[in-house]
Structure formats: C-alpha cells, structure tokens
Design a protein around this motif. Structure first.
Motif, PDB file in Angstrom:
ATOM      1  N   ALA A 104      15.699  16.984   0.001  1.00 25.26           N
ATOM      2  CA  ALA A 104      16.188  16.151   1.102  1.00 25.26           C
ATOM      3  C   ALA A 104      15.031  15.662   1.961  1.00 25.26           C
ATOM      4  N   GLN A 105      14.105  16.554   2.277  1.00 23.58           N
ATOM      5  CA  GLN A 105      12.966  16.182   3.115  1.00 23.58           C
ATOM      6  C   GLN A 105      12.105  15.128   2.422  1.00 23.58           C
ATOM      7  N   GLU A 106      11.805  15.339   1.156  1.00 22.46           N
ATOM      8  CA  GLU A 106      10.977  14.377   0.414  1.00 22.46           C
ATOM      9  C   GLU A 106      11.691  13.036   0.275  1.00 22.46           C
ATOM     10  N   LEU A 107      12.986  13.070   0.011  1.00 19.86           N
ATOM     11  CA  LEU A 107      13.751  11.827  -0.130  1.00 19.86           C
ATOM     12  C   LEU A 107      13.747  11.036   1.175  1.00 19.86           C
ATOM     13  N   MET A 108      13.904  11.725   2.309  1.00 17.63           N
ATOM     14  CA  MET A 108      13.890  11.033   3.599  1.00 17.63           C
ATOM     15  C   MET A 108      12.535  10.377   3.857  1.00 17.63           C
ATOM     16  N   ILE A 109      11.464  11.085   3.552  1.00 23.57           N
ATOM     17  CA  ILE A 109      10.121  10.530   3.750  1.00 23.57           C
ATOM     18  C   ILE A 109       9.926   9.311   2.860  1.00 23.57           C
ATOM     19  N   GLN A 110      10.266   9.458   1.582  1.00 20.54           N
ATOM     20  CA  GLN A 110      10.071   8.345   0.648  1.00 20.54           C
ATOM     21  C   GLN A 110      10.945   7.147   1.002  1.00 20.54           C
ATOM     22  N   SER A 111      12.162   7.395   1.447  1.00 25.66           N
ATOM     23  CA  SER A 111      13.039   6.286   1.830  1.00 25.66           C
ATOM     24  C   SER A 111      12.445   5.497   2.992  1.00 25.66           C
ATOM     25  N   ALA A 112      11.897   6.198   3.965  1.00 28.81           N
ATOM     26  CA  ALA A 112      11.285   5.522   5.113  1.00 28.81           C
ATOM     27  C   ALA A 112      10.071   4.703   4.683  1.00 28.81           C
ATOM     28  N   VAL A 113       9.248   5.265   3.816  1.00 35.18           N
ATOM     29  CA  VAL A 113       8.060   4.546   3.330  1.00 35.18           C
ATOM     30  C   VAL A 113       8.477   3.318   2.525  1.00 35.18           C
ATOM     31  N   LYS A 114       9.489   3.468   1.702  1.00 35.22           N
ATOM     32  CA  LYS A 114       9.954   2.326   0.909  1.00 35.22           C
ATOM     33  C   LYS A 114      10.456   1.204   1.810  1.00 35.22           C
ATOM     34  N   GLU A 115      11.210   1.559   2.832  1.00 34.85           N
ATOM     35  CA  GLU A 115      11.737   0.543   3.753  1.00 34.85           C
ATOM     36  C   GLU A 115      10.608  -0.173   4.498  1.00 34.85           C
ATOM     37  N   GLN A 116       9.593   0.581   4.901  1.00 35.31           N
ATOM     38  CA  GLN A 116       8.536   0.009   5.729  1.00 35.31           C
ATOM     39  C   GLN A 116       7.409  -0.642   4.924  1.00 35.31           C
ATOM     40  N   VAL A 117       7.151  -0.156   3.706  1.00 34.57           N
ATOM     41  CA  VAL A 117       5.983  -0.619   2.960  1.00 34.57           C
ATOM     42  C   VAL A 117       6.356  -1.254   1.615  1.00 34.57           C
ATOM     43  N   LEU A 118       7.069  -0.504   0.779  1.00 34.32           N
ATOM     44  CA  LEU A 118       7.296  -0.956  -0.593  1.00 34.32           C
ATOM     45  C   LEU A 118       8.189  -2.185  -0.668  1.00 34.32           C
ATOM     46  N   TYR A 119       9.346  -2.150  -0.039  1.00 29.94           N
ATOM     47  CA  TYR A 119      10.264  -3.285  -0.156  1.00 29.94           C
ATOM     48  C   TYR A 119       9.678  -4.572   0.410  1.00 29.94           C
ATOM     49  N   PRO A 120       8.997  -4.531   1.564  1.00 28.68           N
ATOM     50  CA  PRO A 120       8.348  -5.768   2.026  1.00 28.68           C
ATOM     51  C   PRO A 120       7.280  -6.282   1.049  1.00 28.68           C
ATOM     52  N   ALA A 121       6.529  -5.365   0.434  1.00 28.61           N
ATOM     53  CA  ALA A 121       5.517  -5.782  -0.539  1.00 28.61           C
ATOM     54  C   ALA A 121       6.168  -6.402  -1.774  1.00 28.61           C
ATOM     55  N   LEU A 122       7.266  -5.833  -2.219  1.00 27.32           N
ATOM     56  CA  LEU A 122       7.980  -6.394  -3.373  1.00 27.32           C
ATOM     57  C   LEU A 122       8.544  -7.775  -3.030  1.00 27.32           C
ATOM     58  N   ARG A 123       9.076  -7.901  -1.827  1.00 27.70           N
ATOM     59  CA  ARG A 123       9.612  -9.182  -1.372  1.00 27.70           C
ATOM     60  C   ARG A 123       8.498 -10.237  -1.372  1.00 27.70           C
ATOM     61  N   GLU A 124       7.338  -9.870  -0.840  1.00 27.77           N
ATOM     62  CA  GLU A 124       6.194 -10.770  -0.795  1.00 27.77           C
ATOM     63  C   GLU A 124       5.716 -11.144  -2.194  1.00 27.77           C
ATOM     64  N   ALA A 125       5.865 -10.220  -3.130  1.00 28.10           N
ATOM     65  CA  ALA A 125       5.429 -10.453  -4.509  1.00 28.10           C
ATOM     66  C   ALA A 125       6.428 -11.291  -5.300  1.00 28.10           C
ATOM     67  N   GLY A 126       7.559 -11.620  -4.698  1.00 31.48           N
ATOM     68  CA  GLY A 126       8.515 -12.480  -5.383  1.00 31.48           C
ATOM     69  C   GLY A 126       9.587 -11.762  -6.174  1.00 31.48           C
ATOM     70  N   VAL A 127       9.737 -10.458  -5.968  1.00 33.65           N
ATOM     71  CA  VAL A 127      10.812  -9.735  -6.651  1.00 33.65           C
ATOM     72  C   VAL A 127      12.131 -10.247  -6.077  1.00 33.65           C
ATOM     73  N   PRO A 128      13.104 -10.535  -6.947  1.00 37.82           N
ATOM     74  CA  PRO A 128      14.382 -11.053  -6.448  1.00 37.82           C
ATOM     75  C   PRO A 128      15.031 -10.114  -5.423  1.00 37.82           C
ATOM     76  N   GLU A 129      15.569 -10.721  -4.386  1.00 41.57           N
ATOM     77  CA  GLU A 129      16.197  -9.974  -3.298  1.00 41.57           C
ATOM     78  C   GLU A 129      17.313  -9.056  -3.817  1.00 41.57           C
ATOM     79  N   ALA A 130      18.045  -9.492  -4.832  1.00 47.11           N
ATOM     80  CA  ALA A 130      19.142  -8.680  -5.381  1.00 47.11           C
ATOM     81  C   ALA A 130      18.620  -7.355  -5.946  1.00 47.11           C
ATOM     82  N   GLU A 131      17.452  -7.370  -6.582  1.00 50.11           N
ATOM     83  CA  GLU A 131      16.881  -6.133  -7.126  1.00 50.11           C
ATOM     84  C   GLU A 131      16.469  -5.186  -6.006  1.00 50.11           C
ATOM     85  N   ILE A 132      15.904  -5.733  -4.946  1.00 51.53           N
ATOM     86  CA  ILE A 132      15.511  -4.907  -3.803  1.00 51.53           C
ATOM     87  C   ILE A 132      16.749  -4.331  -3.131  1.00 51.53           C
ATOM     88  N   ASP A 133      17.796  -5.149  -2.988  1.00 47.25           N
ATOM     89  CA  ASP A 133      19.052  -4.673  -2.392  1.00 47.25           C
ATOM     90  C   ASP A 133      19.649  -3.530  -3.204  1.00 47.25           C
TER      91      ASP A 133
END
Length: 146
Positions: A71-100
């Motif tokens: 649970a602790q690791e999942l919470m940390i990773q979820s926060a990092v994904k929201e703040q770092v990974l998903y914006p980077a994927l969006r910038e890289a042109g990954v379709p919004e539906a895949e990120i959603d």
C-alpha cells in the motif's frame, strides 16, 4: 556551385525542397524531452519493487505486513506517476485514452488496497482479493513498460 541538399530532403525530392514530416497515428510515442532515459530507468526500478511486493501479497497465509508495504509503495508510485510520468507521456504524444486507462487502473488498485487494509486475513475473500490485486498490478506494470 551546385545547391546543397537540405538535411530534411529525401533522395527523391528536388534538391533544396524540404521533406514533409509524417503525421498521423504513431505506433511508438515520442520520447519525452529532458531526462527521458532517467525517467524510464526510474519507472522500471519502481515497477520492479512493486512487482516483488505484489508477489509477496499473493502468497496465502502472509501477515498484514506485505499489504501495508504494498500500500505504501503503491501510494508513492501513484503520486509520482500523476506528477511526473503522465505529464511526460502526454508531452511525448501518448494518446490521452491510454493515460486515462492507466490512471483508472491505479485508482482501482488504490480502492482494493484500502479494502484489504480495512479487512482481516480471516475475512471472506481476503486472500482472493489480495491475489487478484497482485495479478492486476503486475499486468499494469507490464503494460507500462511497453
């Protein structure tokens, strides 16, 4: 003196005529600008850690400790994904539906973790829920790394 060919020209273009960039659906996303290699390495390492915790989670008869660690690791990773990974994927042109879809899977995993934390190992379906959560998360991690 002959005209030099533009670096964007193809051999079939007239000399000096810039080649148009291909547009349309991409089979692979563009690499995010700045630190993409470091981001990929960090995501893979975090996924390796979460995958190991998921393996422990799925073992019947385990104590509550693996669920809390997971649970602790999942919470940390979820926060990092929201703040770092998903914006980077969006910038890289990954379709919004895949990120959603990835965001929804993370939300579902969060709901399941909270349910497991609120229950006891002897409760009905506790072991089954832990196993399903482990499988779901491992599947998500594998799809993220593609």
């Amino acid at each position: 003196m002959p005209k030099q060919r533009s670096p964007n020209a193809s051999p079939t273009d007239n000399p000096g005529t810039p080649r148009k960039r291909a547009t349309g659906n991409r089979t692979k996303p563009r690499t995010p600008r700045g630190g993409s290699t470091a981001l990929v390495k960090a995501v893979k390492e975090a996924n390796r850690i979460l995958s190991g915790l998921a393996d422990r989670l799925a073992q019947p008869g385990e104590s509550e400790a693996p669920i809390r660690e997971f649970a602790q690791e999942l919470m940390i990773q979820s926060a990092v994904k929201e703040q770092v990974l998903y914006p980077a994927l969006r910038e890289a042109g990954v379709p919004e539906a895949e990120i959603d879809e990835a965001r929804v899977r993370n939300d579902i995993a969060g709901f399941m973790v909270r349910d497991l934390l609120e229950s006891r190992p002897e409760d009905p379906f506790h072991t089954a829920k832990a196993g399903v959560l482990a499988q779901m998360v491992k599947h998500q991690l594998a799809s993220e790394e593609k």
